[in-house]
Design a protein around this motif. Structure first.
Motif, PDB file in Angstrom:
ATOM      1  N   PRO A  36       0.836  -1.198   0.000  1.00 49.38           N
ATOM      2  CA  PRO A  36       0.000   0.000   0.000  1.00 49.38           C
ATOM      3  C   PRO A  36       0.874   1.253   0.000  1.00 49.38           C
ATOM      4  CG  PRO A  36      -0.071  -1.075   2.137  1.00 49.38           C
ATOM      5  CD  PRO A  36       0.716  -1.966   1.225  1.00 49.38           C
ATOM      6  N   PRO A  37       0.489   2.251  -0.777  1.00 48.37           N
ATOM      7  CA  PRO A  37       1.266   3.485  -0.788  1.00 48.37           C
ATOM      8  C   PRO A  37       1.078   4.233   0.533  1.00 48.37           C
ATOM      9  CG  PRO A  37      -0.720   3.758  -2.087  1.00 48.37           C
ATOM     10  CD  PRO A  37      -0.661   2.316  -1.669  1.00 48.37           C
ATOM     11  N   PRO A  38       1.994   5.130   0.871  1.00 49.09           N
ATOM     12  CA  PRO A  38       1.839   5.885   2.113  1.00 49.09           C
ATOM     13  C   PRO A  38       0.574   6.746   2.093  1.00 49.09           C
ATOM     14  CG  PRO A  38       3.688   6.711   0.825  1.00 49.09           C
ATOM     15  CD  PRO A  38       3.188   5.489   0.139  1.00 49.09           C
ATOM     16  N   ARG A  39       0.164   7.140   0.914  1.00 49.70           N
ATOM     17  CA  ARG A  39      -1.045   7.940   0.745  1.00 49.70           C
ATOM     18  C   ARG A  39      -1.650   7.577  -0.598  1.00 49.70           C
ATOM     19  NH1 ARG A  39      -3.296  12.348  -1.349  1.00 49.70           N
ATOM     20  NH2 ARG A  39      -1.696  13.333  -2.569  1.00 49.70           N
ATOM     21  N   SER A  40      -2.946   7.460  -0.644  1.00 54.73           N
ATOM     22  CA  SER A  40      -3.626   7.138  -1.902  1.00 54.73           C
ATOM     23  C   SER A  40      -4.277   8.399  -2.456  1.00 54.73           C
ATOM     24  CB  SER A  40      -4.685   6.059  -1.667  1.00 54.73           C
ATOM     25  OG  SER A  40      -4.084   4.874  -1.207  1.00 54.73           O
ATOM     26  N   PRO A  41      -3.678   8.997  -3.486  1.00 56.58           N
ATOM     27  CA  PRO A  41      -4.270  10.202  -4.046  1.00 56.58           C
ATOM     28  C   PRO A  41      -5.586   9.880  -4.756  1.00 56.58           C
ATOM     29  CG  PRO A  41      -2.387   9.515  -5.359  1.00 56.58           C
ATOM     30  CD  PRO A  41      -2.463   8.598  -4.169  1.00 56.58           C
ATOM     31  N   PRO A  42      -6.580  10.748  -4.638  1.00 56.92           N
ATOM     32  CA  PRO A  42      -7.870  10.472  -5.277  1.00 56.92           C
ATOM     33  C   PRO A  42      -7.772  10.565  -6.803  1.00 56.92           C
ATOM     34  CG  PRO A  42      -7.897  12.602  -4.178  1.00 56.92           C
ATOM     35  CD  PRO A  42      -6.592  11.979  -3.866  1.00 56.92           C
ATOM     36  N   PRO A  43      -8.185   9.500  -7.495  1.00 58.40           N
ATOM     37  CA  PRO A  43      -8.133   9.506  -8.956  1.00 58.40           C
ATOM     38  C   PRO A  43      -9.481   9.824  -9.595  1.00 58.40           C
ATOM     39  CG  PRO A  43      -8.423   7.282  -8.220  1.00 58.40           C
ATOM     40  CD  PRO A  43      -8.407   8.154  -6.979  1.00 58.40           C
ATOM     41  N   THR A  44      -9.416  10.246 -10.842  1.00 57.45           N
ATOM     42  CA  THR A  44     -10.592  10.373 -11.690  1.00 57.45           C
ATOM     43  C   THR A  44     -10.390   9.461 -12.888  1.00 57.45           C
ATOM     44  OG1 THR A  44     -11.015  12.675 -11.076  1.00 57.45           O
ATOM     45  CG2 THR A  44     -11.965  11.920 -13.148  1.00 57.45           C
ATOM     46  N   ALA A  45     -11.353   8.586 -13.125  1.00 57.31           N
ATOM     47  CA  ALA A  45     -11.338   7.737 -14.314  1.00 57.31           C
ATOM     48  C   ALA A  45     -12.327   8.329 -15.312  1.00 57.31           C
ATOM     49  CB  ALA A  45     -11.723   6.310 -13.970  1.00 57.31           C
ATOM     50  N   ILE A  46     -11.843   8.594 -16.506  1.00 53.95           N
ATOM     51  CA  ILE A  46     -12.658   9.206 -17.558  1.00 53.95           C
ATOM     52  C   ILE A  46     -12.951   8.133 -18.596  1.00 53.95           C
ATOM     53  CG2 ILE A  46     -12.746  10.986 -19.336  1.00 53.95           C
ATOM     54  CD1 ILE A  46     -10.535  12.444 -17.583  1.00 53.95           C
ATOM     55  N   ARG A  47     -14.227   7.893 -18.809  1.00 53.41           N
ATOM     56  CA  ARG A  47     -14.631   6.872 -19.785  1.00 53.41           C
ATOM     57  C   ARG A  47     -15.498   7.538 -20.853  1.00 53.41           C
ATOM     58  NH1 ARG A  47     -16.448   0.796 -18.370  1.00 53.41           N
ATOM     59  NH2 ARG A  47     -14.209   0.684 -18.112  1.00 53.41           N
ATOM     60  N   ARG A  48     -14.941   7.694 -22.029  1.00 50.62           N
ATOM     61  CA  ARG A  48     -15.698   8.239 -23.160  1.00 50.62           C
ATOM     62  C   ARG A  48     -16.517   7.089 -23.743  1.00 50.62           C
ATOM     63  NH1 ARG A  48     -15.804   8.679 -29.132  1.00 50.62           N
ATOM     64  NH2 ARG A  48     -17.038  10.542 -29.456  1.00 50.62           N
ATOM     65  N   ILE A  49     -17.794   7.327 -23.935  1.00 47.12           N
ATOM     66  CA  ILE A  49     -18.670   6.277 -24.451  1.00 47.12           C
ATOM     67  C   ILE A  49     -19.414   6.802 -25.669  1.00 47.12           C
ATOM     68  CG2 ILE A  49     -20.625   4.758 -23.948  1.00 47.12           C
ATOM     69  CD1 ILE A  49     -19.829   4.850 -21.012  1.00 47.12           C
ATOM     70  N   ARG A  50     -19.450   5.954 -26.669  1.00 51.72           N
ATOM     71  CA  ARG A  50     -20.226   6.271 -27.877  1.00 51.72           C
ATOM     72  C   ARG A  50     -20.889   4.980 -28.328  1.00 51.72           C
ATOM     73  NH1 ARG A  50     -18.108   9.037 -33.432  1.00 51.72           N
ATOM     74  NH2 ARG A  50     -20.150   9.803 -34.061  1.00 51.72           N
ATOM     75  N   GLY A  51     -22.194   4.888 -28.120  1.00 50.73           N
ATOM     76  CA  GLY A  51     -22.919   3.673 -28.467  1.00 50.73           C
ATOM     77  C   GLY A  51     -22.803   2.637 -27.364  1.00 50.73           C
ATOM     78  N   VAL A  52     -23.583   1.574 -27.512  1.00 55.31           N
ATOM     79  CA  VAL A  52     -23.632   0.519 -26.498  1.00 55.31           C
ATOM     80  C   VAL A  52     -22.697  -0.615 -26.900  1.00 55.31           C
ATOM     81  CG1 VAL A  52     -25.117  -1.128 -25.278  1.00 55.31           C
ATOM     82  CG2 VAL A  52     -26.020   1.101 -25.952  1.00 55.31           C
ATOM     83  N   ASP A  53     -21.651  -0.818 -26.103  1.00 55.60           N
ATOM     84  CA  ASP A  53     -20.710  -1.916 -26.337  1.00 55.60           C
ATOM     85  C   ASP A  53     -21.303  -3.222 -25.824  1.00 55.60           C
ATOM     86  OD1 ASP A  53     -18.403  -0.438 -27.348  1.00 55.60           O
ATOM     87  OD2 ASP A  53     -18.226   0.371 -25.323  1.00 55.60           O
ATOM     88  N   GLY A  55     -21.605  -6.069 -23.451  1.00 57.22           N
ATOM     89  CA  GLY A  55     -21.275  -6.162 -22.035  1.00 57.22           C
ATOM     90  C   GLY A  55     -21.128  -4.811 -21.351  1.00 57.22           C
ATOM     91  N   ALA A  56     -21.722  -3.771 -21.921  1.00 55.57           N
ATOM     92  CA  ALA A  56     -21.545  -2.405 -21.413  1.00 55.57           C
ATOM     93  C   ALA A  56     -21.931  -2.283 -19.937  1.00 55.57           C
ATOM     94  CB  ALA A  56     -22.349  -1.418 -22.255  1.00 55.57           C
ATOM     95  N   ALA A  57     -23.062  -2.803 -19.548  1.00 55.94           N
ATOM     96  CA  ALA A  57     -23.507  -2.661 -18.151  1.00 55.94           C
ATOM     97  C   ALA A  57     -22.529  -3.335 -17.193  1.00 55.94           C
ATOM     98  CB  ALA A  57     -24.916  -3.240 -17.986  1.00 55.94           C
ATOM     99  N   ASP A  58     -22.041  -4.522 -17.552  1.00 57.46           N
ATOM    100  CA  ASP A  58     -21.072  -5.215 -16.698  1.00 57.46           C
ATOM    101  C   ASP A  58     -19.759  -4.440 -16.622  1.00 57.46           C
ATOM    102  OD1 ASP A  58     -22.778  -7.309 -16.060  1.00 57.46           O
ATOM    103  OD2 ASP A  58     -22.163  -8.500 -17.794  1.00 57.46           O
ATOM    104  N   ASN A  59     -19.351  -3.838 -17.739  1.00 57.13           N
ATOM    105  CA  ASN A  59     -18.117  -3.039 -17.756  1.00 57.13           C
ATOM    106  C   ASN A  59     -18.246  -1.832 -16.829  1.00 57.13           C
ATOM    107  OD1 ASN A  59     -17.302  -4.843 -19.713  1.00 57.13           O
ATOM    108  ND2 ASN A  59     -17.566  -3.427 -21.407  1.00 57.13           N
ATOM    109  N   ILE A  60     -19.406  -1.197 -16.833  1.00 60.14           N
ATOM    110  CA  ILE A  60     -19.642  -0.018 -15.990  1.00 60.14           C
ATOM    111  C   ILE A  60     -19.661  -0.418 -14.518  1.00 60.14           C
ATOM    112  CG2 ILE A  60     -21.373   1.732 -15.408  1.00 60.14           C
ATOM    113  CD1 ILE A  60     -22.100   1.466 -18.544  1.00 60.14           C
ATOM    114  N   ARG A  61     -20.372  -1.500 -14.207  1.00 60.62           N
ATOM    115  CA  ARG A  61     -20.421  -1.968 -12.811  1.00 60.62           C
ATOM    116  C   ARG A  61     -19.032  -2.361 -12.315  1.00 60.62           C
ATOM    117  NH1 ARG A  61     -25.575  -3.879 -14.437  1.00 60.62           N
ATOM    118  NH2 ARG A  61     -24.696  -5.845 -15.161  1.00 60.62           N
ATOM    119  N   ALA A  62     -18.222  -2.975 -13.172  1.00 61.76           N
ATOM    120  CA  ALA A  62     -16.864  -3.370 -12.763  1.00 61.76           C
ATOM    121  C   ALA A  62     -16.020  -2.141 -12.442  1.00 61.76           C
ATOM    122  CB  ALA A  62     -16.202  -4.191 -13.872  1.00 61.76           C
ATOM    123  N   LEU A  63     -16.136  -1.099 -13.250  1.00 61.86           N
ATOM    124  CA  LEU A  63     -15.379   0.124 -12.970  1.00 61.86           C
ATOM    125  C   LEU A  63     -15.851   0.746 -11.657  1.00 61.86           C
ATOM    126  CD1 LEU A  63     -13.260   2.182 -13.902  1.00 61.86           C
ATOM    127  CD2 LEU A  63     -15.091   3.355 -15.150  1.00 61.86           C
TER     128      LEU A  63
END
Length: 152
Positions: A36-53, A55-63
């Motif tokens: 574990p790092p000494p401090r965990s900086p807060p991240p932002t995950a950016i997911r650009r979406i265009r159309g329905v992939d 397994g899209a719902a499962d991919n979103i829930r996993a993220l």
């Protein structure tokens, strides 16, 4: 001549199968646990979406279910509100168990300016809107492992 061709073909197939098994073993090895790092900086995950992939719902829930020691932000960026995946994202996030410290937002980038692709335009909006100390991009057709953020 025919026998030589068959022997070379069989040898090539044996080599290909052997290489495949070697790569498969390398891919399937368990990742070593990261300290574990000494401090965990807060991240932002950016997911650009265009159309329905697929397994899209499962991919979103996993993220959304990613393990991480600090607050994290998930941005889902669309061209506009008419994209059919907007409803999929909303439904997947609503159905996902609540996770402490996870904030999600849906953003609409609109049409890109001349000379810029829609994907780049959406990614730039995500970067401008991100509140985390770290930022990263996640393709919409990927399903992340639960510990990916923590390990990274």
């Amino acid at each position: 001549m025919h026998t030589l061709f068959v022997l070379v073909t069989v040898a090539a197939l044996v080599w290909i199968v052997g290489e495949h098994l070697h790569l498969e073993r390398a891919i399937c090895r368990i990742r070593p646990s990261a300290p574990p790092p000494p401090r965990s900086p807060p991240p932002t995950a950016i997911r650009r979406i265009r159309g329905v992939d697929v397994g899209a719902a499962d991919n979103i829930r996993a993220l959304a279910a990613s393990e991480y020691a600090a607050a994290r932000e998930l941005l889902f960026v669309f061209d506009d509100e008419h994209d059919p995946a907007v409803a999929v994202v909303r439904e997947a996030l609503a159905a996902a168990p609540p996770r402490a410290g996870v904030t999600t937002r849906i953003l609409f980038a609109g049409a890109p300016p001349p000379g810029r692709t829609g994907k780049l335009h959406a990614m730039a909006l995500g970067v401008r809107e991100a509140r985390g100390e770290l930022g990263g991009f996640s393709d919409s057709d990927t399903r992340v492992d639960p510990d990916l953020l923590r390990v990274l």
